[in-house]
Write an enzyme that holds these catalytic residues in place. Sequence first.
Site, PDB file in Angstrom:
ATOM      1  CD  GLU A  92      -1.907  -6.604   5.216  1.00  0.00           C
ATOM      2  OE1 GLU A  92      -2.293  -5.035   4.971  1.00  0.00           O
ATOM      3  OE2 GLU A  92      -1.715  -6.347   3.551  1.00  0.00           O
ATOM      4  CB  CYS A 108      -0.837  -0.197   1.379  1.00  0.00           C
ATOM      5  SG  CYS A 108      -2.146   1.011   1.547  1.00  0.00           S
ATOM      6  CG  HIS A 125      -3.963  -4.228   3.149  1.00  0.00           C
ATOM      7  ND1 HIS A 125      -2.679  -3.602   3.546  1.00  0.00           N
ATOM      8  CD2 HIS A 125      -4.696  -2.199   1.959  1.00  0.00           C
ATOM      9  CE1 HIS A 125      -2.956  -1.927   3.483  1.00  0.00           C
ATOM     10  NE2 HIS A 125      -3.991  -0.924   2.634  1.00  0.00           N
TER      11      HIS A 125
END
Length: 202
Positions: free
Chosen positions: A186, A86, A184
């Site tokens: 994650e 990001c 992202h």
Amino acid sequence: MSIEKSKASEKIVIIDYGAGNIQSIKFALERLGYTGVLSSDAEEIKSADKVIFPGVGEASSAMKKLKSTGLDTLIPQLKQPVLGICLGMQLMCNWSEEGDTEGLGIFDVDVIHFEKTLKVPHIGWNRIKELKSDIFEGIAEQEFVYLVHSFYAPVCSETIAKCDYGVNYSSALQKNNFYGVQFHPEKSSEAGEKILKNFLKI
């Protein structure tokens, strides 16, 4: 050597400069059987097998934090695989329109704001396409990933994945040992974990 021992011996450093998504990255690594070490120490970062450069926040203030610790000169010199996430990816570019911020100059592209006609931030799930890197091994074209951003890197020679939000833009970049993803991983469910796992296997 077993897979478990191999994972345990891998030193993964998450660069600690006050970015907001560090804990979720640590948890994602733990789900994959790895341990991430938070550090802003130059020697520890240089000794890592893999480096993750996270980021949630505003470009100019984030760059000030990097400069205050010398990380702005260290990061471009790293030789091991580095993954920017990001804002981390955006700071690896030449310049960002956000706060008129000079970046690290790793990726040869400027970061600009989405057109005023588009709702920003671009937030939620979107598809990635035209995947061109080993970090996307096993990832299908048009796979969904999770994004939150108001600025983007246009398509360039270092683009390894694209996304469409009013314009085709770079959802991932790669140059040598440096990788960057606008989304992202994650927070991108199974696809994101697979992309993280692929990076950790490099």
